[in-house]
Design a protein around this motif. Structure first.
Motif, PDB file in Angstrom:
ATOM      1  N   PHE A   1      -0.012  -3.916 -15.999  1.00 18.42           N
ATOM      2  CA  PHE A   1      -0.090  -3.490 -14.609  1.00 18.42           C
ATOM      3  C   PHE A   1      -0.028  -1.970 -14.558  1.00 18.42           C
ATOM      4  CE2 PHE A   1       1.408  -2.569 -10.320  1.00 18.42           C
ATOM      5  CZ  PHE A   1       0.562  -3.374  -9.573  1.00 18.42           C
ATOM      6  N   PRO A   2      -0.900  -1.321 -13.769  1.00 17.90           N
ATOM      7  CA  PRO A   2      -0.934   0.153 -13.780  1.00 17.90           C
ATOM      8  C   PRO A   2       0.403   0.762 -13.395  1.00 17.90           C
ATOM      9  CG  PRO A   2      -2.832  -0.738 -12.620  1.00 17.90           C
ATOM     10  CD  PRO A   2      -1.910  -1.888 -12.876  1.00 17.90           C
ATOM     11  N   PRO A   3       0.907   1.723 -14.168  1.00 22.41           N
ATOM     12  CA  PRO A   3       2.189   2.339 -13.848  1.00 22.41           C
ATOM     13  C   PRO A   3       2.070   3.288 -12.673  1.00 22.41           C
ATOM     14  CG  PRO A   3       1.208   3.443 -15.725  1.00 22.41           C
ATOM     15  CD  PRO A   3       0.309   2.277 -15.399  1.00 22.41           C
ATOM     16  N   ALA A   4       3.138   3.374 -11.877  1.00 27.65           N
ATOM     17  CA  ALA A   4       3.182   4.351 -10.794  1.00 27.65           C
ATOM     18  C   ALA A   4       3.530   5.711 -11.370  1.00 27.65           C
ATOM     19  CB  ALA A   4       4.229   3.932  -9.757  1.00 27.65           C
ATOM     20  N   PRO A   5       3.075   6.780 -10.737  1.00 31.56           N
ATOM     21  CA  PRO A   5       3.465   8.113 -11.192  1.00 31.56           C
ATOM     22  C   PRO A   5       4.957   8.321 -11.005  1.00 31.56           C
ATOM     23  CG  PRO A   5       2.371   8.250  -9.062  1.00 31.56           C
ATOM     24  CD  PRO A   5       2.216   6.834  -9.537  1.00 31.56           C
ATOM     25  N   PRO A   6       5.569   9.206 -11.792  1.00 29.96           N
ATOM     26  CA  PRO A   6       7.024   9.387 -11.721  1.00 29.96           C
ATOM     27  C   PRO A   6       7.538   9.696 -10.332  1.00 29.96           C
ATOM     28  CG  PRO A   6       6.113  10.537 -13.623  1.00 29.96           C
ATOM     29  CD  PRO A   6       4.955  10.056 -12.822  1.00 29.96           C
ATOM     30  N   GLU A   7       6.775  10.478  -9.567  1.00 31.74           N
ATOM     31  CA  GLU A   7       7.272  10.849  -8.254  1.00 31.74           C
ATOM     32  C   GLU A   7       7.042   9.775  -7.206  1.00 31.74           C
ATOM     33  OE1 GLU A   7       3.022  12.289  -8.603  1.00 31.74           O
ATOM     34  OE2 GLU A   7       4.839  12.133  -9.833  1.00 31.74           O
ATOM     35  N   GLY A   8       6.313   8.715  -7.576  1.00 35.47           N
ATOM     36  CA  GLY A   8       6.082   7.620  -6.640  1.00 35.47           C
ATOM     37  C   GLY A   8       5.202   7.997  -5.463  1.00 35.47           C
ATOM     38  N   ALA A   9       4.393   9.061  -5.607  1.00 30.78           N
ATOM     39  CA  ALA A   9       3.601   9.545  -4.479  1.00 30.78           C
ATOM     40  C   ALA A   9       2.552   8.539  -4.022  1.00 30.78           C
ATOM     41  CB  ALA A   9       2.913  10.857  -4.860  1.00 30.78           C
ATOM     42  N   LEU A  10       2.132   7.643  -4.921  1.00 29.73           N
ATOM     43  CA  LEU A  10       1.053   6.730  -4.581  1.00 29.73           C
ATOM     44  C   LEU A  10       1.550   5.445  -3.931  1.00 29.73           C
ATOM     45  CD1 LEU A  10      -1.224   7.177  -7.699  1.00 29.73           C
ATOM     46  CD2 LEU A  10      -1.215   8.430  -5.552  1.00 29.73           C
ATOM     47  N   ARG A  11       2.804   5.429  -3.535  1.00 28.35           N
ATOM     48  CA  ARG A  11       3.333   4.252  -2.857  1.00 28.35           C
ATOM     49  C   ARG A  11       3.180   4.345  -1.337  1.00 28.35           C
ATOM     50  NH1 ARG A  11       6.113   0.915  -6.175  1.00 28.35           N
ATOM     51  NH2 ARG A  11       6.755   1.728  -8.200  1.00 28.35           N
ATOM     52  N   GLY A  12       2.538   5.408  -0.847  1.00 26.45           N
ATOM     53  CA  GLY A  12       2.312   5.536   0.582  1.00 26.45           C
ATOM     54  C   GLY A  12       1.465   4.393   1.112  1.00 26.45           C
ATOM     55  N   SER A  13       1.596   4.112   2.403  1.00 24.42           N
ATOM     56  CA  SER A  13       0.876   3.003   3.021  1.00 24.42           C
ATOM     57  C   SER A  13      -0.625   3.249   3.008  1.00 24.42           C
ATOM     58  CB  SER A  13       1.352   2.826   4.465  1.00 24.42           C
ATOM     59  OG  SER A  13       0.531   1.890   5.145  1.00 24.42           O
ATOM     60  N   LEU A  14      -1.385   2.216   2.678  1.00 25.22           N
ATOM     61  CA  LEU A  14      -2.840   2.316   2.730  1.00 25.22           C
ATOM     62  C   LEU A  14      -3.342   2.509   4.153  1.00 25.22           C
ATOM     63  CD1 LEU A  14      -3.888  -0.432   0.167  1.00 25.22           C
ATOM     64  CD2 LEU A  14      -4.115   2.034  -0.119  1.00 25.22           C
ATOM     65  N   LEU A  15      -2.510   2.169   5.128  1.00 23.70           N
ATOM     66  CA  LEU A  15      -2.908   2.365   6.514  1.00 23.70           C
ATOM     67  C   LEU A  15      -2.979   3.838   6.884  1.00 23.70           C
ATOM     68  CD1 LEU A  15      -0.885  -0.498   8.247  1.00 23.70           C
ATOM     69  CD2 LEU A  15      -3.288  -0.495   7.529  1.00 23.70           C
ATOM     70  N   ARG A  16      -2.447   4.705   6.028  1.00 23.21           N
ATOM     71  CA  ARG A  16      -2.609   6.134   6.247  1.00 23.21           C
ATOM     72  C   ARG A  16      -4.029   6.596   5.925  1.00 23.21           C
ATOM     73  NH1 ARG A  16       2.161   9.152   6.427  1.00 23.21           N
ATOM     74  NH2 ARG A  16       4.065   8.021   5.872  1.00 23.21           N
ATOM     75  N   SER A  17      -4.727   5.801   5.150  1.00 19.60           N
ATOM     76  CA  SER A  17      -6.034   6.214   4.641  1.00 19.60           C
ATOM     77  C   SER A  17      -7.155   5.691   5.528  1.00 19.60           C
ATOM     78  CB  SER A  17      -6.229   5.691   3.211  1.00 19.60           C
ATOM     79  OG  SER A  17      -7.564   5.867   2.798  1.00 19.60           O
ATOM     80  N   ARG A  18      -7.905   6.628   6.141  1.00 20.24           N
ATOM     81  CA  ARG A  18      -9.061   6.219   6.926  1.00 20.24           C
ATOM     82  C   ARG A  18     -10.148   5.630   6.035  1.00 20.24           C
ATOM     83  NH1 ARG A  18      -9.786  11.185  11.336  1.00 20.24           N
ATOM     84  NH2 ARG A  18      -7.715  10.964  12.299  1.00 20.24           N
ATOM     85  N   THR A  19     -10.217   6.095   4.803  1.00 18.32           N
ATOM     86  CA  THR A  19     -11.193   5.538   3.872  1.00 18.32           C
ATOM     87  C   THR A  19     -10.875   4.084   3.563  1.00 18.32           C
ATOM     88  OG1 THR A  19     -11.601   7.708   2.887  1.00 18.32           O
ATOM     89  CG2 THR A  19     -12.212   5.788   1.580  1.00 18.32           C
ATOM     90  N   ALA A  20      -9.596   3.774   3.316  1.00 18.59           N
ATOM     91  CA  ALA A  20      -9.199   2.399   3.027  1.00 18.59           C
ATOM     92  C   ALA A  20      -9.480   1.487   4.214  1.00 18.59           C
ATOM     93  CB  ALA A  20      -7.718   2.350   2.661  1.00 18.59           C
ATOM     94  N   ILE A  21      -9.169   1.952   5.412  1.00 17.56           N
ATOM     95  CA  ILE A  21      -9.400   1.146   6.604  1.00 17.56           C
ATOM     96  C   ILE A  21     -10.893   0.908   6.807  1.00 17.56           C
ATOM     97  CG2 ILE A  21      -9.189   1.103   9.118  1.00 17.56           C
ATOM     98  CD1 ILE A  21      -6.554   2.664   8.762  1.00 17.56           C
ATOM     99  N   ALA A  22     -11.691   1.977   6.655  1.00 23.12           N
ATOM    100  CA  ALA A  22     -13.136   1.829   6.820  1.00 23.12           C
ATOM    101  C   ALA A  22     -13.719   0.882   5.780  1.00 23.12           C
ATOM    102  CB  ALA A  22     -13.813   3.197   6.723  1.00 23.12           C
ATOM    103  N   LEU A  23     -13.220   0.955   4.543  1.00 24.23           N
ATOM    104  CA  LEU A  23     -13.721   0.078   3.485  1.00 24.23           C
ATOM    105  C   LEU A  23     -13.347  -1.374   3.754  1.00 24.23           C
ATOM    106  CD1 LEU A  23     -15.241  -0.139   0.865  1.00 24.23           C
ATOM    107  CD2 LEU A  23     -13.156   0.512  -0.374  1.00 24.23           C
ATOM    108  N   ALA A  24     -12.140  -1.597   4.290  1.00 21.75           N
ATOM    109  CA  ALA A  24     -11.737  -2.960   4.635  1.00 21.75           C
ATOM    110  C   ALA A  24     -12.632  -3.524   5.741  1.00 21.75           C
ATOM    111  CB  ALA A  24     -10.276  -2.980   5.065  1.00 21.75           C
ATOM    112  N   ILE A  25     -12.922  -2.694   6.750  1.00 16.40           N
ATOM    113  CA  ILE A  25     -13.802  -3.153   7.830  1.00 16.40           C
ATOM    114  C   ILE A  25     -15.207  -3.416   7.296  1.00 16.40           C
ATOM    115  CG2 ILE A  25     -14.888  -2.484  10.011  1.00 16.40           C
ATOM    116  CD1 ILE A  25     -12.342  -0.865  10.601  1.00 16.40           C
ATOM    117  N   MET A  26     -15.690  -2.508   6.456  1.00 16.56           N
ATOM    118  CA  MET A  26     -17.016  -2.683   5.869  1.00 16.56           C
ATOM    119  C   MET A  26     -17.106  -3.986   5.081  1.00 16.56           C
ATOM    120  SD  MET A  26     -18.820  -0.427   2.885  1.00 16.56           S
ATOM    121  CE  MET A  26     -20.329  -1.000   2.086  1.00 16.56           C
ATOM    122  N   PHE A  27     -16.120  -4.215   4.203  1.00 12.28           N
ATOM    123  CA  PHE A  27     -16.146  -5.422   3.381  1.00 12.28           C
ATOM    124  C   PHE A  27     -16.080  -6.666   4.266  1.00 12.28           C
ATOM    125  CE2 PHE A  27     -14.853  -8.738   0.556  1.00 12.28           C
ATOM    126  CZ  PHE A  27     -15.382  -8.405  -0.676  1.00 12.28           C
ATOM    127  N   GLY A  28     -15.227  -6.626   5.292  1.00 11.31           N
ATOM    128  CA  GLY A  28     -15.111  -7.773   6.178  1.00 11.31           C
ATOM    129  C   GLY A  28     -16.402  -8.079   6.911  1.00 11.31           C
TER     130      GLY A  28
END
Length: 429
Positions: free
Chosen positions: A217-244
């Motif tokens: 399983f991919p390791p998280a970076p030491p500072e844990g910066a990548l644990r932020g919510s995907l809902l912060r990302s407009r790209t993630a939201i747009a990709l979810a809508i696109m896929f749907g």
């Protein structure tokens, strides 16, 4: 990997293995030949367990004394399973690893596929069908992350292989179902069991992969910066809508388009051929789009055009019914390039394999749940109004929305950068 280019039309290159500190070692551990073989045997087995049932639906439900309601449930089951079970992919893989999860799930897939044609109860057949769909549901989510983690510099070729073979496997499941059944009354049982025997191949190959990768399983970076919510990302939201939206269109085409065409006077055989042409274009899309996303300029405009073509195909069926429907099938088929595009955008718009896994775990389950709802809404609307133009008008609107969401999802932005929480403000004085 270098930061995203500043020009809005510049392509985002395939992520380098240095995105994860363990990526080079993991890529070397798997090896190019084994990685190709692993993706190949898995992709070809992700769809036949689902697509092989449709052509045999009448024999299956008849053998259990069931009717149209049971057939409808079996038709919707793959989308529901891909959506609901796919949500569990990331949590399970945290415990078992990406490779371990794929391996364990395909052991269960083989059991489900081999046993379900032998049972005498429709409820058991349904339950074993869910078991048989577990591996595809988890694999849909995890394969892009696995390729990102283990692909090294082969991410784009492996994603291309995955997209093409996925389409080939789905087509083979549907196309070979009836020939494998033969003429016997219980031939459908033999046909469905065939895919269970073939499911043993990815189990063997992925067991070899697991010996090299261990828990991956991919390791998280030491500072844990990548644990932020995907809902912060407009790209993630747009990709979810696109896929749907692309999934909604795809499964509505498979389930409803033959009925729409026959109501316009097209013969059932011609209607089936039309849908087959749409599916066949998906193989070409899987071959082309991962490389286009990695290298072409103006990717957002290309992706937006797929939505416009989807809308144009529906408008053609609606406003120009005298034109051969195969013409509009080709237009819809090219618009269907949105599916391999959405799959390829998941690793292309994420830098860390961990973010790729999380993004895939958000985008694909949501998309398949919408895909299950789409045909139901279209069918209910057709029953309520009796109007094919109303249904085609609704589908046209979904195509336009697909284009808008796809344009935003394809902009050169990295989800990793968008989910990092803003730095706390410093106290003054």
């Amino acid at each position: 990997m270098s930061p995203p280019p500043s020009r809005p039309d510049a392509p985002v290159a395939a992520p380098e293995p240095a995105a994860s500190p363990t990526a080079p070692a993991r890529a070397a551990a798997v090896g190019g030949g084994l990685a190709i073989l692993a993706v190949l045997v898995l992709a070809v087995n992700l769809r036949p367990g689902a697509t092989s049932v449709g052509p045999l639906m009448e024999q299956v439900v008849g053998a259990y004394g069931q009717g149209a309601a049971a057939a409808g449930l079996l038709a919707a089951l793959p989308c529901l399973a891909f959506g609901v079970l796919g949500i569990a992919a990331v949590p399970i893989s945290r415990r078992l690893g990406l490779t371990g999860t794929v391996l364990a799930s395909f052991v269960l897939v083989g059991i489900g596929l081999l046993l379900r044609p032998t049972v005498d109860s429709f409820a058991l057949f349904l339950g074993l069908s869910v078991l048989a769909l577990l591996g595809p549901a988890l694999g849909n989510v995890l394969v892009p992350a696995w390729i990102k983690l283990h692909g090294g510099r082969r991410v784009v070729p492996l994603m291309t292989l995955y997209s093409v073979v996925l389409a080939v496997g789905g087509t083979a499941g549907a196309g070979l179902a009836v020939p494998l059944a033969g003429e016997g009354a219980d031939g459908w049982r033999v046909s469905l069991q065939t895919w269970g025997m073939l499911a043993a191949i990815p189990v063997v190959v992925w067991a070899l992969v697991l010996r090299r990768t261990g828990h991956d399983f991919p390791p998280a970076p030491p500072e844990g910066a990548l644990r932020g919510s995907l809902l912060r990302s407009r790209t993630a939201i747009a990709l979810a809508i696109m896929f749907g939206l692309q999934a909604t269109n795809a499964y509505t085409q498979f389930g409803m388009l033959p009925q729409i065409l026959t109501s316009n006077g097209v013969s059932p055989g011609r209607a089936g051929l039309t849908v087959a042409v749409i599916s066949a274009w998906g193989i070409l899309g899987g071959l082309l789009m991962p490389g286009v996303i990695a290298r072409a300029k103006g990717v957002p405009w290309i992706v937006g055009a797929f939505g416009a073509l989807t809308a144009a195909g529906y408008l053609g069926l609606w406003l120009l019914p005298g034109v051969d429907p195969l013409v509009w099938a080709c237009v819809l088929g090219i618009g269907g390039f949105a599916f391999p595009t959405a799959i390829a955008l998941i690793p292309a718009r994420s830098r860390s394999p961990l973010v790729t896994a999380r993004l895939s775990g958000m985008v694909q389950p949501l998309g398949y749940i919408l895909a299950a709802i789409g045909p139901l809404v279209a069918g209910a609307l057709l029953d309520a109004t009796g109007s094919v133009p109303v249904v085609l008008g609704l589908l046209t609107a979904t195509g336009l929305c697909l284009g808008l969401a796809g344009f935003r999802a394809a902009l050169p932005r990295m989800v990793d950068d968008e989910i990092v929480p803003p730095a706390p403000a410093r106290a003054v004085g």
